[in-house]
Motif scaffolding. Structure first.
Motif, PDB file in Angstrom:
ATOM      1  N   LEU A 288       0.840  -1.194   0.000  1.00 21.54           N
ATOM      2  CA  LEU A 288       0.000   0.000   0.000  1.00 21.54           C
ATOM      3  C   LEU A 288       0.875   1.242   0.000  1.00 21.54           C
ATOM      4  CD1 LEU A 288      -2.730   1.535   0.386  1.00 21.54           C
ATOM      5  CD2 LEU A 288      -2.408   1.231   2.858  1.00 21.54           C
ATOM      6  N   TRP A 289       0.526   2.193  -0.871  1.00 19.45           N
ATOM      7  CA  TRP A 289       1.147   3.511  -0.877  1.00 19.45           C
ATOM      8  C   TRP A 289       0.048   4.561  -0.757  1.00 19.45           C
ATOM      9  CZ3 TRP A 289       2.869  -0.282  -4.255  1.00 19.45           C
ATOM     10  CH2 TRP A 289       4.206  -0.665  -4.103  1.00 19.45           C
ATOM     11  N   ILE A 290       0.225   5.470   0.148  1.00 22.84           N
ATOM     12  CA  ILE A 290      -0.690   6.602   0.304  1.00 22.84           C
ATOM     13  C   ILE A 290       0.125   7.859   0.084  1.00 22.84           C
ATOM     14  CG2 ILE A 290      -2.233   7.858   1.843  1.00 22.84           C
ATOM     15  CD1 ILE A 290      -2.882   5.281   3.229  1.00 22.84           C
ATOM     16  N   GLU A 291      -0.219   8.610  -0.944  1.00 24.71           N
ATOM     17  CA  GLU A 291       0.546   9.790  -1.340  1.00 24.71           C
ATOM     18  C   GLU A 291      -0.306  11.041  -1.186  1.00 24.71           C
ATOM     19  OE1 GLU A 291       1.703   9.085  -5.331  1.00 24.71           O
ATOM     20  OE2 GLU A 291       2.775   7.219  -4.903  1.00 24.71           O
ATOM     21  N   GLY A 292       0.372  12.113  -0.825  1.00 24.38           N
ATOM     22  CA  GLY A 292      -0.317  13.388  -0.693  1.00 24.38           C
ATOM     23  C   GLY A 292      -0.960  13.552   0.673  1.00 24.38           C
ATOM     24  N   GLU A 293      -1.407  14.764   0.930  1.00 23.86           N
ATOM     25  CA  GLU A 293      -2.033  15.076   2.208  1.00 23.86           C
ATOM     26  C   GLU A 293      -3.525  14.830   2.112  1.00 23.86           C
ATOM     27  OE1 GLU A 293      -2.515  18.857   5.295  1.00 23.86           O
ATOM     28  OE2 GLU A 293      -1.266  19.023   3.485  1.00 23.86           O
ATOM     29  N   TRP A 327      -0.832  -4.351  -5.598  1.00 22.36           N
ATOM     30  CA  TRP A 327      -0.362  -3.034  -5.190  1.00 22.36           C
ATOM     31  C   TRP A 327      -1.558  -2.080  -5.145  1.00 22.36           C
ATOM     32  CZ3 TRP A 327       1.797  -6.000  -9.007  1.00 22.36           C
ATOM     33  CH2 TRP A 327       3.074  -6.525  -8.752  1.00 22.36           C
ATOM     34  N   VAL A 328      -1.628  -1.342  -4.078  1.00 21.29           N
ATOM     35  CA  VAL A 328      -2.695  -0.349  -3.910  1.00 21.29           C
ATOM     36  C   VAL A 328      -2.049   1.022  -3.744  1.00 21.29           C
ATOM     37  CG1 VAL A 328      -4.670   0.417  -2.527  1.00 21.29           C
ATOM     38  CG2 VAL A 328      -4.229  -2.034  -2.824  1.00 21.29           C
ATOM     39  N   THR A 329      -2.469   1.964  -4.581  1.00 19.50           N
ATOM     40  CA  THR A 329      -1.941   3.332  -4.503  1.00 19.50           C
ATOM     41  C   THR A 329      -3.105   4.296  -4.328  1.00 19.50           C
ATOM     42  OG1 THR A 329      -0.122   2.737  -5.996  1.00 19.50           O
ATOM     43  CG2 THR A 329      -0.564   5.085  -5.655  1.00 19.50           C
ATOM     44  N   VAL A 330      -3.032   5.085  -3.254  1.00 17.21           N
ATOM     45  CA  VAL A 330      -4.046   6.112  -2.983  1.00 17.21           C
ATOM     46  C   VAL A 330      -3.342   7.461  -3.031  1.00 17.21           C
ATOM     47  CG1 VAL A 330      -5.739   6.985  -1.345  1.00 17.21           C
ATOM     48  CG2 VAL A 330      -5.379   4.516  -1.546  1.00 17.21           C
ATOM     49  N   GLY A 335      -8.079  18.698  -5.630  1.00 16.34           N
ATOM     50  CA  GLY A 335      -9.354  18.564  -6.324  1.00 16.34           C
ATOM     51  C   GLY A 335      -9.644  17.186  -6.858  1.00 16.34           C
ATOM     52  N   GLU A 336      -8.871  16.175  -6.431  1.00 13.42           N
ATOM     53  CA  GLU A 336      -9.076  14.844  -7.003  1.00 13.42           C
ATOM     54  C   GLU A 336      -8.518  13.782  -6.071  1.00 13.42           C
ATOM     55  OE1 GLU A 336      -8.860  13.607 -11.489  1.00 13.42           O
ATOM     56  OE2 GLU A 336      -6.860  13.340 -10.610  1.00 13.42           O
ATOM     57  N   LEU A 337      -9.170  12.641  -6.035  1.00 13.00           N
ATOM     58  CA  LEU A 337      -8.692  11.465  -5.317  1.00 13.00           C
ATOM     59  C   LEU A 337      -8.490  10.357  -6.340  1.00 13.00           C
ATOM     60  CD1 LEU A 337      -8.121   9.846  -2.699  1.00 13.00           C
ATOM     61  CD2 LEU A 337     -10.569   9.277  -2.650  1.00 13.00           C
ATOM     62  N   ALA A 338      -7.230   9.888  -6.476  1.00  9.06           N
ATOM     63  CA  ALA A 338      -6.901   8.849  -7.454  1.00  9.06           C
ATOM     64  C   ALA A 338      -6.582   7.559  -6.716  1.00  9.06           C
ATOM     65  CB  ALA A 338      -5.707   9.280  -8.302  1.00  9.06           C
ATOM     66  N   ILE A 339      -7.147   6.461  -7.187  1.00  7.63           N
ATOM     67  CA  ILE A 339      -6.937   5.147  -6.578  1.00  7.63           C
ATOM     68  C   ILE A 339      -6.598   4.158  -7.678  1.00  7.63           C
ATOM     69  CG2 ILE A 339      -7.989   3.266  -5.286  1.00  7.63           C
ATOM     70  CD1 ILE A 339      -9.691   5.276  -3.861  1.00  7.63           C
ATOM     71  N   GLN A 340      -5.540   3.397  -7.448  1.00  9.27           N
ATOM     72  CA  GLN A 340      -5.101   2.391  -8.416  1.00  9.27           C
ATOM     73  C   GLN A 340      -4.833   1.086  -7.683  1.00  9.27           C
ATOM     74  OE1 GLN A 340      -1.460   3.277 -10.505  1.00  9.27           O
ATOM     75  NE2 GLN A 340      -2.052   2.042 -12.274  1.00  9.27           N
ATOM     76  N   ILE A 341      -5.417   0.011  -8.179  1.00 10.14           N
ATOM     77  CA  ILE A 341      -5.204  -1.326  -7.634  1.00 10.14           C
ATOM     78  C   ILE A 341      -4.716  -2.209  -8.769  1.00 10.14           C
ATOM     79  CG2 ILE A 341      -6.202  -3.276  -6.403  1.00 10.14           C
ATOM     80  CD1 ILE A 341      -8.157  -0.060  -6.459  1.00 10.14           C
ATOM     81  N   GLY A 383       2.022  -5.824 -19.091  1.00  9.18           N
ATOM     82  CA  GLY A 383       3.004  -6.664 -18.420  1.00  9.18           C
ATOM     83  C   GLY A 383       2.376  -7.827 -17.692  1.00  9.18           C
ATOM     84  N   GLY A 384       1.062  -7.988 -17.812  1.00 14.10           N
ATOM     85  CA  GLY A 384       0.375  -9.103 -17.169  1.00 14.10           C
ATOM     86  C   GLY A 384      -0.358  -8.670 -15.916  1.00 14.10           C
ATOM     87  N   GLY A 385      -1.397  -9.369 -15.639  1.00 12.06           N
ATOM     88  CA  GLY A 385      -2.178  -9.059 -14.462  1.00 12.06           C
ATOM     89  C   GLY A 385      -3.402  -8.217 -14.784  1.00 12.06           C
ATOM     90  N   PHE A 386      -3.887  -7.534 -13.784  1.00 12.23           N
ATOM     91  CA  PHE A 386      -5.153  -6.810 -13.893  1.00 12.23           C
ATOM     92  C   PHE A 386      -5.051  -5.518 -13.091  1.00 12.23           C
ATOM     93  CE2 PHE A 386      -9.800  -6.299 -13.467  1.00 12.23           C
ATOM     94  CZ  PHE A 386     -10.182  -6.661 -14.749  1.00 12.23           C
ATOM     95  N   GLU A 387      -5.771  -4.504 -13.520  1.00 11.98           N
ATOM     96  CA  GLU A 387      -5.722  -3.243 -12.792  1.00 11.98           C
ATOM     97  C   GLU A 387      -7.087  -2.566 -12.782  1.00 11.98           C
ATOM     98  OE1 GLU A 387      -3.304  -0.133 -14.308  1.00 11.98           O
ATOM     99  OE2 GLU A 387      -4.065  -0.278 -16.347  1.00 11.98           O
ATOM    100  N   VAL A 388      -7.308  -1.805 -11.726  1.00 11.68           N
ATOM    101  CA  VAL A 388      -8.504  -0.977 -11.578  1.00 11.68           C
ATOM    102  C   VAL A 388      -8.012   0.420 -11.237  1.00 11.68           C
ATOM    103  CG1 VAL A 388     -10.613  -0.578 -10.283  1.00 11.68           C
ATOM    104  CG2 VAL A 388      -9.887  -2.910 -10.769  1.00 11.68           C
ATOM    105  N   ASN A 389      -8.419   1.389 -12.048  1.00 10.30           N
ATOM    106  CA  ASN A 389      -7.928   2.759 -11.890  1.00 10.30           C
ATOM    107  C   ASN A 389      -9.132   3.689 -11.829  1.00 10.30           C
ATOM    108  OD1 ASN A 389      -6.476   5.175 -12.010  1.00 10.30           O
ATOM    109  ND2 ASN A 389      -4.874   4.213 -13.251  1.00 10.30           N
TER     110      ASN A 389
END
Length: 397
Positions: A288-293, A327-330, A335-341, A383-389
């Motif tokens: 898990l990565w959480i970026e930004g305030e 991998w989970v990135t928040v 003005g925006e919340l981006a989430i990637q799994i 590169g293989g696998g699956f993602e949700v953005n």
């Protein structure tokens, strides 16, 4: 007593012929003796003693209001003919002119403006013609009194008609608003049922998937590693309790026994680290990565972001394979919340498109993101696998 009086009024309103007939009978009974008195209109000296025919005409004219609701124009014309006939023979019209006033009021209160004006003009014309036939207009004050009374009753009738039309419009508007409220209520209930169905799906799918993986692991190590099996069973028990608590909170809104449901706070972005830990315990290697305030999120966006991560990781646990990583990135952006799994596993089974192969879960996620004006991309990862953005636009709170 009040109920009896109200019932009588309602019954008379449903049978208008009866009060009209009673009123007309009273008027006719008063008109007969009044016919022997000097007339209010015309020259009293010139009037003759009423005979049988004139009395019959007076009674017929005074009885005409009994049918004023059914044939008002015909009765008004009949009264004018009787008044003119009596005037031409030098007889007193007695109280027949009151019957004409009743017709004018009835037409004004029950017909349109054009017809009511026609009735008013007919009444004035008939009275004037009767005066002329009787030998002249005579005293203008008496005719002025008739004109004032006729206009007063015509205005009163028009006011009653406009009031009825206004009340009918209010009732119609209230009925339309009631139907609109019912439609809005049905739509709100349908939307709430859909929301609850999505919530239940997310909760059940996630927790049952984790419990299934834990149970499978406990079964494999039960004979060789009892302590590990015990830990897996403890994790299953804890996961089951958590699932029951979440479902109780969600279904609490459906309670109809009048007792307020005890609802805990809904999960949000702050609970994502705990969710990632649960997935690690279930066997999915997750980072898990959480970026930004972290800014202030609306409750809907906060819950939608959590469910997005939960559903995506649940699908990775079910479909990516035993050696997969996730991998989970928040990212909290202005003005925006981006989430990637992402995961590097096998991906969902074939047979669908755009990542919707995994059932209703990701379809529900797509609806959640769209509800808050967000953008969502689901599909194979390069590169293989699956993602949700997903990206959620944030409004100033």
């Amino acid at each position: 007593m009040r109920n009896t009086f109200g019932s009588l009024r309602s019954w008379l309103r449903d049978h208008p012929l009866i009060p009209d007939a009673i009123s007309a009978t009273v008027l006719a009974a008063l008109a007969v003796p009044c016919s022997y008195l000097p007339s209010l209109f015309g020259d009293p000296v010139a009037l003759r003693e009423p005979d049988t025919l004139s009395l019959a005409l007076i009674v017929i004219g005074c009885l005409s209001p009994a049918l004023r609701r059914r044939w008002p124009f015909l009765m008004l014309f009949l009264v004018i003919v009787i008044d003119t006939t009596l005037a031409s023979t030098g007889q007193s019209a007695s109280l027949v002119w009151l019957a004409a006033l009743a017709m004018v009021y009835t037409i004004a209160s029950r017909r349109g403006l054009a017809l009511s004006l026609g009735a008013l003009a007919l009444s004035f014309t008939g009275h004037t013609f009767s005066a002329v036939v009787a030998g002249g207009l005579g005293d203008w004050s008496s005719h002025l009194l008739v004109a004032v009374l006729t206009m007063t009753l015509w205005i009163a009738g028009r006011s009653v008609r406009l009031s009825r039309a206004y009340q009918a419009e209010l009732r119609d508007r209230a009925r339309r608003m009631g139907r609109a409220r019912e439609a809005d209520t049905r739509a709100a209930r349908a939307e709430e049922r859909s929301r609850i169905a999505r919530e239940l799906h997310d909760v059940v799918a996630h927790h049952v998937s984790v419990m299934t993986v834990q149970a499978s692991a406990a079964r494999r190590v039960l004979a060789t590693n009892p302590d590990g099996a015990r830990e897996a069973l403890s994790a299953i028990e804890e996961m089951g309790r958590t699932a029951m608590a979440e479902m109780r909170n969600i279904v609490g809104v459906l309670r109809t026994d009048g007792t307020p449901a005890e609802r805990g706070p809904q999960p949000g972005v702050r609970e994502i680290p705990t969710l990632v830990d649960q997935m690690r315990e279930a066997g999915l290697r997750t980072q898990l990565w959480i970026e930004g305030e972290r800014g202030r999120l609306s409750p809907g966006v906060d819950l939608a972001a959590y469910r997005l991560v939960q559903e995506a990781l649940t699908n990775s646990l079910r479909h990516a394979g035993p050696e997969a990583r996730a991998w989970v990135t928040v990212r909290h952006e202005p003005g925006e919340l981006a989430i990637q799994i992402e995961d590097d596993g096998l991906g969902p089974p074939a047979g669908g498109s755009d990542g919707e192969q995994s059932g209703h879960g990701l379809v529900g996620i797509r609806e959640r993101v769209a509800l808050y004006g967000g953008l969502l991309r689901i599909g194979p990862r390069s590169g293989g696998g699956f993602e949700v953005n997903a990206r959620f636009p944030l409004k100033d709170m």
